[in-house]
Design an enzyme around this catalytic site. Structure first.
Site, short mmCIF file in Angstrom:
data_model
loop_
_atom_site.label_atom_id
_atom_site.label_comp_id
_atom_site.label_asym_id
_atom_site.label_seq_id
_atom_site.Cartn_x
_atom_site.Cartn_y
_atom_site.Cartn_z
N CYS A 164 15.48 -30.87 6.04
CA CYS A 164 17.55 -30.64 6.56
C CYS A 164 17.94 -29.54 5.96
O CYS A 164 17.01 -28.61 5.05
CB CYS A 164 18.02 -31.70 5.55
SG CYS A 164 17.23 -33.62 6.58
N ARG B 90 16.52 -25.86 10.46
CA ARG B 90 15.49 -26.46 9.95
C ARG B 90 15.76 -28.65 10.16
O ARG B 90 15.22 -29.54 9.69
CB ARG B 90 16.45 -26.46 8.40
CG ARG B 90 16.44 -25.04 7.59
CD ARG B 90 16.76 -25.23 6.56
NE ARG B 90 16.74 -26.25 5.67
CZ ARG B 90 15.20 -25.48 4.91
NH1 ARG B 90 14.22 -24.62 4.07
NH2 ARG B 90 14.94 -26.52 3.94
N TRP C 9 17.38 -33.80 9.73
CA TRP C 9 16.09 -34.61 10.57
C TRP C 9 15.52 -35.56 9.88
O TRP C 9 15.25 -35.18 8.61
CB TRP C 9 15.17 -32.70 10.27
CG TRP C 9 13.67 -32.72 11.31
CD1 TRP C 9 13.59 -32.17 12.49
CD2 TRP C 9 12.56 -33.96 10.81
NE1 TRP C 9 12.37 -33.07 13.00
CE2 TRP C 9 11.20 -33.39 11.97
CE3 TRP C 9 11.87 -34.46 9.64
CZ2 TRP C 9 10.43 -33.80 11.79
CZ3 TRP C 9 10.98 -35.15 9.74
CH2 TRP C 9 10.42 -35.00 10.78
N ASN D 126 18.68 -32.98 0.79
CA ASN D 126 16.84 -32.25 1.60
C ASN D 126 15.86 -32.93 0.73
O ASN D 126 15.56 -32.57 -0.69
CB ASN D 126 16.57 -31.14 1.93
CG ASN D 126 15.34 -30.38 2.93
OD1 ASN D 126 14.82 -31.11 3.19
ND2 ASN D 126 15.06 -29.13 1.85
N GLY D 127 14.58 -33.27 1.82
CA GLY D 127 13.64 -34.38 0.84
C GLY D 127 13.52 -35.37 1.26
O GLY D 127 13.93 -36.47 2.29
N GLU E 84 -3.42 -21.94 19.55
CA GLU E 84 -2.10 -21.82 19.70
C GLU E 84 -1.74 -21.64 20.73
O GLU E 84 -0.50 -21.90 20.26
CB GLU E 84 -2.13 -19.94 18.74
CG GLU E 84 -0.56 -19.36 18.64
CD GLU E 84 -0.10 -20.29 17.75
OE1 GLU E 84 1.66 -20.00 17.83
OE2 GLU E 84 -0.12 -21.43 17.61
N LYS F 282 1.97 -24.21 21.47
CA LYS F 282 3.34 -23.40 21.62
C LYS F 282 3.82 -23.79 23.40
O LYS F 282 4.75 -24.31 22.94
CB LYS F 282 3.36 -21.73 22.71
CG LYS F 282 2.78 -20.43 21.03
CD LYS F 282 4.34 -20.92 20.96
CE LYS F 282 4.47 -21.57 19.59
NZ LYS F 282 3.43 -21.34 17.93
N GLU G 274 4.97 -28.19 21.64
CA GLU G 274 6.25 -27.51 21.08
C GLU G 274 7.51 -27.74 22.24
O GLU G 274 8.67 -27.69 21.97
CB GLU G 274 6.61 -26.60 20.26
CG GLU G 274 5.26 -26.04 19.32
CD GLU G 274 5.99 -25.35 17.97
OE1 GLU G 274 6.46 -25.37 17.21
OE2 GLU G 274 4.90 -24.32 18.53
N HIS H 163 -19.64 -31.32 27.18
CA HIS H 163 -20.21 -31.90 26.21
C HIS H 163 -18.86 -33.32 26.40
O HIS H 163 -19.04 -33.76 25.48
CB HIS H 163 -20.32 -31.68 24.53
CG HIS H 163 -20.77 -30.86 24.47
ND1 HIS H 163 -22.68 -30.60 24.57
CD2 HIS H 163 -21.12 -29.58 24.45
CE1 HIS H 163 -23.26 -29.86 24.76
NE2 HIS H 163 -22.42 -28.69 24.73
N LYS I 220 11.95 -25.46 11.89
CA LYS I 220 11.56 -24.38 11.47
C LYS I 220 10.96 -24.16 10.76
O LYS I 220 9.35 -24.02 10.66
CB LYS I 220 12.22 -23.56 11.69
CG LYS I 220 11.75 -22.51 11.42
CD LYS I 220 10.39 -21.53 12.36
CE LYS I 220 10.41 -19.94 12.13
NZ LYS I 220 9.67 -20.40 12.96
C1 AGP Z 1 4.74 -23.75 14.55
O1 AGP Z 1 5.57 -22.74 16.11
C2 AGP Z 1 5.34 -24.38 14.87
N1 AGP Z 1 6.78 -23.91 13.85
C3 AGP Z 1 4.60 -24.84 13.32
O2 AGP Z 1 3.24 -25.42 13.77
C4 AGP Z 1 4.32 -23.51 12.15
O3 AGP Z 1 3.23 -22.60 12.10
C5 AGP Z 1 4.13 -24.75 10.69
O4 AGP Z 1 5.25 -25.37 10.29
C6 AGP Z 1 3.94 -23.80 9.78
O5 AGP Z 1 5.41 -23.59 9.19
P1 AGP Z 1 5.41 -21.83 7.57
O6 AGP Z 1 4.97 -20.40 8.48
O7 AGP Z 1 6.89 -21.61 7.24
O8 AGP Z 1 4.24 -22.68 7.10
#
Ligand code: AGP
Length: 586
Positions: A2, A27, A74, A100-101, A463, A467, A470, A486, A581
């Site tokens: 959060c 966040r 969050w 937060n946490g 990767e 994307k 997400e 396989h 994020k």
């Molecule tokens: C990637 O698009 C995501 N936001 C997520 O997988 C991110 O890469 C991951 O949480 C790692 O974040 P960081 O690089 O800030 O540690």
């Protein structure tokens, strides 16, 4: 993960807090809330949804008072509801908190407090902090003592800000980010400098297991053993204030479009660190590299670059798996930790496991004000500016550039790097995206998509699929091309869509063979390559470039494809559902 914020000063607190929460919304954006202190009373307003939406209905920024706290959520404990939104007042309403946490022992504490007559309204773990502070304050009538008693009972990683019945702000951190802003007309407490950088760039970084008390007499910092602590005021670069979308519809598109520039500045601010890091690596007993999500995909690319060009063995480690393989680290091991935010709890845990074993930490980070930088022997800045879109785009290519530069140093310039050429090539891809938009329209109702690559292109396939997941919520899977026969080939039929990453390099013929096998099952094939082929139903052209540098180009069309497909599917590209994020909880 959060975002939490607090303000005490002479200006009206609520508008300042709402602006700060909007900047930190990446966040967490399940719900939002503000509490202010005025006329001896704590007023709370909150609701489910994003900052601007909720502010429209419940007028968060119209709360009166020059002292306040705020939160974007969050959800980890308790559904996304108004009652579970923060701030949480104590049962008497004399304290309110934002958190937060995760409080790991919240159930036990809640039961004890209920037996003492304290009532709870929400299903969150956080509300226990409010009632525990109240209970300890009722016992001592001393805010400092009530915070000390409270943190001595809480278990877990957390940061919280509390406003008390007399207008005092209290805050504490235990393994979660908390930063203080020292302004001309007031003090700020926040999860991230973005929360207040518009008002001041003078910041203080409380260490772990420290708490803060701010009242009209000023700011005091103590450790959890009640010893007073002094910290330097540090200036943060104002670049953090530059997080506006400009003419772009979304931060994600803006950040994708910034890459021709960001790859040219990647690593520039920490040349000395680059030299020191390559020296450490040359003398390392063994070498590991770790990250989460996109940063882990960058670590997989590093494995190829280190072994192929620097002839150095490096083992990639998924950060969240480090706790199950902690015996690999030893004295003279080097762990390279990659993280955009520098706050991912899994990465910080991997780093602490390695440090405890006597290993040295080299980190590659974008947020140079983060916890990871403070826990590293050497930190190399990715230097791509604030990345607000939850999906990592420019930070990924900048992480790769730093890794290329590191490997080039280790192999005494064997890579002949020319990032100006890469930058020009990316500009070409960005300016010619009509084909990508056409393909994005096709993906609107597609349930699954597979992304194939071989060799150094497999991490890009991984990767790319991340994307797509997400941003579009399509089930996307990255596959090493040779693995098709396989098993995964069984999935292929006339409804299947497959993205083939196939630049003209040593993997070209093998990957084209895989594309033919897929085509033979009736699947639609999208080819990303600098060479056209009849095998592709749709060809997305990328400029030709040196073999080692293709990963920097081939990811761009996939970022754009995921973005435009998200628009087609009307998802929110900047704030995908259920994500945030920086993942600051394990
Ligand atoms: C990637 O698009 C995501 N936001 C997520 O997988 C991110 O890469 C991951 O949480 C790692 O974040 P960081 O690089 O800030 O540690």
């Amino acid at each position: 993960m959060c975002s939490i914020i607090g303000y005490l000063g002479i200006s009206s607190a609520a508008p300042i807090i709402v602006k700060g929460l909007k900047r930190m919304e990446y966040r967490g954006y399940d719900s939002v809330g503000v509490a202010t202190f005025s006329k001896d009373h704590i007023n709370v307003r909150k609701g489910v949804g994003k900052v601007l939406e909720v502010n429209k209905t419940v007028k968060l920024d119209e709360l009166s008072g020059t002292i306040g706290i705020g939160h974007t959520r969050w959800a980890t404990h308790g559904m996304v509801t108004d009652i579970n939104a923060h701030p949480h007042p104590s049962s008497s309403g004399e304290v309110a908190i934002v958190h937060n946490g995760i409080i790991e022992n919240h159930e036990g504490l809640k039961k004890e407090l209920q037996e003492k007559g304290y009532t709870f309204k929400s299903q969150t773990d956080s509300e226990v902090i409010a009632n525990l502070l109240q209970y300890n304050y009722d016992k001592t009538k001393d805010i400092k003592k009530s915070i000390i008693d409270t943190v001595s009972q809480l278990k877990g990683n957390y940061a919280f800000v509390a406003v008390f019945q007399d207008g005092t702000l209290g805050a504490a951190r235990n393994h979660e980010p908390l930063i203080i802003g020292v302004g001309k007309d007031g003090y700020f407490i926040s999860s991230d400098v973005l929360g207040f950088v518009e008002y001041t760039d003078d910041v203080i970084y409380p260490d772990n297991r420290e708490f803060v008390i701010i009242d009209t007499s000023g700011l005091k910092i103590f450790d959890f053993e009640a010893n007073p602590v002094r910290h330097q005021i540090i200036k943060v670069s104002k670049e953090f204030a530059d997080s506006y979308k400009g003419e772009f519809a979304h931060f994600t598109l803006k950040e994708i479009s910034e890459q021709p520039t960001t790859i040219l500045s990647a690593g520039n601010s920490t040349q000395l660190e680059m030299d020191l890091a390559s020296d450490l690596i040359r003398h390392a007993k063994n070498l590991y590299i770790t990250g989460s999500g996109t940063s882990y995909n960058a670590a997989l690319i590093a494995k190829f670059l280190f072994s192929k060009y620097a002839k150095i063995k490096i083992d990639p480690l998924i950060s969240s798996e480090a706790r199950f393989s902690h015996d690999v680290f030893e004295e003279n091991s080097i762990l390279i930790a990659i993280s955009q935010s520098g706050e991912s709890a899994d990465v910080l845990e991997a780093v602490s496991i390695a440090s405890k074993a006597g290993s040295k930490i080299i980190s590659i980070v974008n947020m140079m004000t983060s916890s990871l930088v403070h826990q590293s022997a050497i930190s190399i800045g990715v230097n791509c500016g604030p990345e607000i879109g939850v999906a990592a785009t420019k930070s990924f290519t900048s992480q790769l550039v730093v890794l290329y530069k590191l490997v080039d140093k280790l192999c005494n310039g064997c890579l002949e790097l020319d990032f100006t050429k890469v930058s020009e090539a990316i500009k070409k891809i960005l300016s010619n995206d009509s084909k990508i938009r056409d393909v994005a329209r096709l993906l609107k109702d597609v349930p699954d998509i597979y992304v194939l690559g071989r060799g150094i292109h497999y991490p890009i396939a991984s990767e790319g699929s991340l994307k797509l997941k997400e941003l579009t919520y399509i089930h996307a899977e990255g596959l090493p091309g040779g693995e098709l026969k396989h098993g995964p080939l069984a999935l292929m039929d006339s409804d299947s869509f497959v993205l083939i990453i196939n630049p003209n390099d040593s993997t070209y013929n093998d990957t084209l063979m895989s594309a033919k096998q897929i085509k033979a099952r009736g699947a639609r094939v999208i080819g990303i390559s600098d060479i056209p082929s009849d095998v592709y139903d749709y060809w997305i052209d990328i400029p030709s470039i040196g073999e080692s540098l293709y990963p920097l180009l081939e990811i761009i069309p996939i970022q754009l494809l995921a973005y435009y497909a998200a628009i087609e599917k009307d998802t929110d590209p900047d704030y995908p559902r259920n994500l945030a994020k920086s993942v600051t909880v394990k």
